[in-house]
Write a protein that holds these residues in place. Sequence first.
Motif, PDB file in Angstrom:
ATOM      1  N   LEU A 393      -5.486  11.300 -14.803  1.00 39.77           N
ATOM      2  CA  LEU A 393      -5.500   9.987 -14.145  1.00 39.77           C
ATOM      3  C   LEU A 393      -5.989  10.246 -12.731  1.00 39.77           C
ATOM      4  O   LEU A 393      -5.806  11.353 -12.213  1.00 39.77           O
ATOM      5  N   GLN A 394      -6.586   9.249 -12.083  1.00 38.16           N
ATOM      6  CA  GLN A 394      -7.046   9.441 -10.697  1.00 38.16           C
ATOM      7  C   GLN A 394      -6.012   8.837  -9.738  1.00 38.16           C
ATOM      8  O   GLN A 394      -5.680   7.655  -9.845  1.00 38.16           O
ATOM      9  N   LEU A 395      -5.534   9.670  -8.841  1.00 40.12           N
ATOM     10  CA  LEU A 395      -4.540   9.195  -7.873  1.00 40.12           C
ATOM     11  C   LEU A 395      -5.242   8.996  -6.533  1.00 40.12           C
ATOM     12  O   LEU A 395      -5.723   9.946  -5.919  1.00 40.12           O
ATOM     13  N   LYS A 396      -5.290   7.740  -6.091  1.00 42.81           N
ATOM     14  CA  LYS A 396      -6.019   7.445  -4.862  1.00 42.81           C
ATOM     15  C   LYS A 396      -5.046   7.130  -3.733  1.00 42.81           C
ATOM     16  O   LYS A 396      -4.204   6.238  -3.868  1.00 42.81           O
ATOM     17  N   ASP A 397      -5.167   7.880  -2.661  1.00 38.91           N
ATOM     18  CA  ASP A 397      -4.354   7.627  -1.478  1.00 38.91           C
ATOM     19  C   ASP A 397      -4.925   6.379  -0.788  1.00 38.91           C
ATOM     20  O   ASP A 397      -6.068   6.394  -0.335  1.00 38.91           O
ATOM     21  N   MET A 398      -4.143   5.320  -0.692  1.00 40.47           N
ATOM     22  CA  MET A 398      -4.666   4.043  -0.209  1.00 40.47           C
ATOM     23  C   MET A 398      -4.962   4.074   1.284  1.00 40.47           C
ATOM     24  O   MET A 398      -5.684   3.222   1.780  1.00 40.47           O
ATOM     25  N   GLU A 399      -4.359   5.033   1.976  1.00 38.77           N
ATOM     26  CA  GLU A 399      -4.609   5.081   3.415  1.00 38.77           C
ATOM     27  C   GLU A 399      -5.874   5.879   3.733  1.00 38.77           C
ATOM     28  O   GLU A 399      -6.777   5.388   4.387  1.00 38.77           O
ATOM     29  N   SER A 400      -5.935   7.107   3.182  1.00 39.50           N
ATOM     30  CA  SER A 400      -7.077   7.985   3.505  1.00 39.50           C
ATOM     31  C   SER A 400      -8.269   7.700   2.600  1.00 39.50           C
ATOM     32  O   SER A 400      -9.403   8.078   2.921  1.00 39.50           O
ATOM     33  N   GLY A 401      -8.020   7.062   1.464  1.00 40.35           N
ATOM     34  CA  GLY A 401      -9.104   6.803   0.526  1.00 40.35           C
ATOM     35  C   GLY A 401      -9.400   8.003  -0.372  1.00 40.35           C
ATOM     36  O   GLY A 401     -10.225   7.927  -1.270  1.00 40.35           O
ATOM     37  N   GLU A 402      -8.722   9.134  -0.114  1.00 35.02           N
ATOM     38  CA  GLU A 402      -8.963  10.330  -0.926  1.00 35.02           C
ATOM     39  C   GLU A 402      -8.455  10.144  -2.344  1.00 35.02           C
ATOM     40  O   GLU A 402      -7.426   9.513  -2.559  1.00 35.02           O
ATOM     41  N   GLN A 403      -9.189  10.732  -3.270  1.00 37.07           N
ATOM     42  CA  GLN A 403      -8.814  10.599  -4.670  1.00 37.07           C
ATOM     43  C   GLN A 403      -8.755  11.970  -5.320  1.00 37.07           C
ATOM     44  O   GLN A 403      -9.601  12.815  -5.064  1.00 37.07           O
ATOM     45  N   ALA A 404      -7.712  12.195  -6.154  1.00 42.21           N
ATOM     46  CA  ALA A 404      -7.601  13.491  -6.830  1.00 42.21           C
ATOM     47  C   ALA A 404      -7.044  13.259  -8.227  1.00 42.21           C
ATOM     48  O   ALA A 404      -6.224  12.366  -8.434  1.00 42.21           O
ATOM     49  N   PRO A 405      -7.501  14.051  -9.202  1.00 43.98           N
ATOM     50  CA  PRO A 405      -6.970  13.870 -10.560  1.00 43.98           C
ATOM     51  C   PRO A 405      -5.559  14.454 -10.694  1.00 43.98           C
ATOM     52  O   PRO A 405      -5.251  15.462 -10.053  1.00 43.98           O
ATOM     53  N   VAL A 406      -4.719  13.800 -11.483  1.00 39.59           N
ATOM     54  CA  VAL A 406      -3.424  14.398 -11.848  1.00 39.59           C
ATOM     55  C   VAL A 406      -3.358  14.410 -13.366  1.00 39.59           C
ATOM     56  O   VAL A 406      -3.905  13.517 -14.027  1.00 39.59           O
ATOM     57  N   ALA A 407      -2.732  15.443 -13.918  1.00 37.02           N
ATOM     58  CA  ALA A 407      -2.659  15.555 -15.377  1.00 37.02           C
ATOM     59  C   ALA A 407      -1.806  14.431 -15.944  1.00 37.02           C
ATOM     60  O   ALA A 407      -0.737  14.126 -15.400  1.00 37.02           O
ATOM     61  N   LEU A 408      -2.316  13.788 -16.985  1.00 35.41           N
ATOM     62  CA  LEU A 408      -1.597  12.675 -17.608  1.00 35.41           C
ATOM     63  C   LEU A 408      -0.200  13.109 -18.043  1.00 35.41           C
ATOM     64  O   LEU A 408       0.783  12.393 -17.831  1.00 35.41           O
ATOM     65  N   ASP A 409      -0.097  14.297 -18.614  1.00 35.99           N
ATOM     66  CA  ASP A 409       1.179  14.774 -19.151  1.00 35.99           C
ATOM     67  C   ASP A 409       2.270  14.918 -18.103  1.00 35.99           C
ATOM     68  O   ASP A 409       3.441  14.715 -18.394  1.00 35.99           O
ATOM     69  N   SER A 410       1.853  15.332 -16.905  1.00 32.75           N
ATOM     70  CA  SER A 410       2.879  15.580 -15.892  1.00 32.75           C
ATOM     71  C   SER A 410       2.766  14.607 -14.718  1.00 32.75           C
ATOM     72  O   SER A 410       3.241  14.879 -13.620  1.00 32.75           O
ATOM     73  N   ALA A 411       2.114  13.437 -14.988  1.00 33.63           N
ATOM     74  CA  ALA A 411       1.830  12.497 -13.891  1.00 33.63           C
ATOM     75  C   ALA A 411       3.106  12.040 -13.176  1.00 33.63           C
ATOM     76  O   ALA A 411       3.158  12.010 -11.946  1.00 33.63           O
ATOM     77  N   VAL A 412       4.134  11.711 -13.957  1.00 33.62           N
ATOM     78  CA  VAL A 412       5.356  11.167 -13.344  1.00 33.62           C
ATOM     79  C   VAL A 412       5.961  12.179 -12.373  1.00 33.62           C
ATOM     80  O   VAL A 412       6.231  11.860 -11.219  1.00 33.62           O
ATOM     81  N   GLU A 413       6.123  13.432 -12.817  1.00 26.59           N
ATOM     82  CA  GLU A 413       6.742  14.452 -11.969  1.00 26.59           C
ATOM     83  C   GLU A 413       5.884  14.715 -10.736  1.00 26.59           C
ATOM     84  O   GLU A 413       6.392  14.845  -9.625  1.00 26.59           O
ATOM     85  N   GLU A 414       4.563  14.800 -10.985  1.00 26.25           N
ATOM     86  CA  GLU A 414       3.679  15.135  -9.869  1.00 26.25           C
ATOM     87  C   GLU A 414       3.676  14.040  -8.805  1.00 26.25           C
ATOM     88  O   GLU A 414       3.757  14.328  -7.609  1.00 26.25           O
ATOM     89  N   ILE A 415       3.628  12.783  -9.239  1.00 23.32           N
ATOM     90  CA  ILE A 415       3.610  11.677  -8.269  1.00 23.32           C
ATOM     91  C   ILE A 415       4.944  11.608  -7.531  1.00 23.32           C
ATOM     92  O   ILE A 415       4.989  11.382  -6.324  1.00 23.32           O
ATOM     93  N   ARG A 416       6.007  11.814  -8.281  1.00 19.67           N
ATOM     94  CA  ARG A 416       7.320  11.768  -7.657  1.00 19.67           C
ATOM     95  C   ARG A 416       7.424  12.833  -6.560  1.00 19.67           C
ATOM     96  O   ARG A 416       7.919  12.589  -5.467  1.00 19.67           O
ATOM     97  N   ALA A 417       6.907  14.020  -6.882  1.00 18.54           N
ATOM     98  CA  ALA A 417       6.968  15.125  -5.927  1.00 18.54           C
ATOM     99  C   ALA A 417       6.143  14.792  -4.679  1.00 18.54           C
ATOM    100  O   ALA A 417       6.552  15.046  -3.558  1.00 18.54           O
ATOM    101  N   ARG A 418       4.994  14.181  -4.880  1.00 22.64           N
ATOM    102  CA  ARG A 418       4.142  13.835  -3.722  1.00 22.64           C
ATOM    103  C   ARG A 418       4.800  12.807  -2.837  1.00 22.64           C
ATOM    104  O   ARG A 418       4.640  12.829  -1.621  1.00 22.64           O
ATOM    105  N   LEU A 419       5.518  11.880  -3.436  1.00 19.06           N
ATOM    106  CA  LEU A 419       6.143  10.811  -2.639  1.00 19.06           C
ATOM    107  C   LEU A 419       7.364  11.324  -1.892  1.00 19.06           C
ATOM    108  O   LEU A 419       7.758  10.749  -0.892  1.00 19.06           O
ATOM    109  N   ALA A 420       7.968  12.399  -2.383  1.00 14.74           N
ATOM    110  CA  ALA A 420       9.223  12.872  -1.818  1.00 14.74           C
ATOM    111  C   ALA A 420       9.045  13.641  -0.526  1.00 14.74           C
ATOM    112  O   ALA A 420       8.215  13.696   0.193  1.00 14.74           O
TER     113      ALA A 420
END
Length: 420
Positions: A393-420
């Motif tokens: 999935l493509q995760l786009k930082d709404m502030e910087s506009g940067e976009q990076a792929p995250v694995a679909l399988d581990s998307a929830v954990e990875e996004i949670r970790a980034r937000l924390a």
Amino acid sequence: MTIFQAPKGTYDLIPPDSAKYLAVREAIAAPLRNSGYGYVETPGFENVELFARGVGESTDIVTKEMYAFETKGGDRLALRPEGTASVLRAALEANLHKSGNLPVKLWYSGSYYRYERPQKGRYRHFSQVGAEAIGAEDPALDTELIVLADQAYRSLGLSGFRILLNSLGDRECRPVYREALQGFLRGLDLDEDTRRRVDINPLRVLDDKRESVRKQLVGAPLLRDHLCDACKAYHEEVRELLTAASVPFEDDERLVRGLDYYTRTTFEFVHDGLGSQSAVGGGGRYDGLSEMIGGPALPSVGWALGVDRTVLALEAEGIALELPASTSVFAVPLGEEARRALFAVVTGLRRAGVAADFSYGGKGLKGAMKSANRSGARYALVAGERDLADGVLQLKDMESGEQAPVALDSAVEEIRARLA
Ligand code: AMP
């Protein structure tokens, strides 16, 4: 057909502003929860007699402002104009005062109704958070309540408020003062309504805001000079405890407030940025109220703070509350397959405690990104068929506009970790 409008003197709370009201209620409640107060909720209407006897037959609230009605069954009810009488009624009905654990400390939050002349800060339907400490006579308890209200306002960042403090005496000394005041007031040039008030409730005349009355009140006897020794000592102790707690206050010998049940300690929180409706909250001791509504003697003290006026006070001081972002991640699916995959990820994020929302209604990329922007989300989570084929999935930082792929399988954990 014209669309309906909210009744006169009422208003709707709508996002994003409504979040401020929730935050204010929460900020007022937090110090109470932390100080032994338990939550109580009572009906929006009560037997009309409860307010007539409790708040006082001669008060404006009861004579002019109460929404009273008769039900089809013949019961005479009224929408609650204030909280104290109901809360005390509920405590008595549940025998909380017999628990052997006094004072009973309760807090509440709700809507109240008064048929008033609407203006800024004065509504027919308004919101209060209140606290009552039932069944104890102790100056530290009166002080506790004032300190907690002060703490609540300060936690919101407010500083432009003042605490006005007075003692209204008790059943010993107030009648003596009442007579002295009546003697003085009967010598004044007053209209018929006010003269009647002198007979029924002379203290309330001190609260008259009209200049023609105010200028005649100079030289009126002050309750301060009539307090009995017990009331004087009690009041002095409250003043000393407030000073020790570093809560500044002003003595206001003319503060009487609009409800009949107050005795001894009486206080009001006023904010100087609010114009004529400057009272943001108020309260005091009501040692006689329980007996007035048929209960045993239960000396008590409480306050109610106006949520509406507290929000106005925040605006007057230019304070923007730091509200938690309502959405952290906004999902933008491109195509049917992505819709299913992203919906599952959003569900997973929500279950993991991440605030997430989804682009509904089959919007295209442009429309969906606009929604993501409006949501205030930190990240947009975008996916199309090709991404899914790559398992990302493509995760786009709404502030910087940067976009990076995250694995679909581990998307929830990875996004949670980034937000924390
Ligand atoms: P009271 O119950 O009259 O002691 O009021 C306590 C607090 O409730 C006041 O200080 C106001 O902040 C708020 N309040 C009372 N009446 C109204 C009203 N009609 N509209 C908005 N706020 C009110």
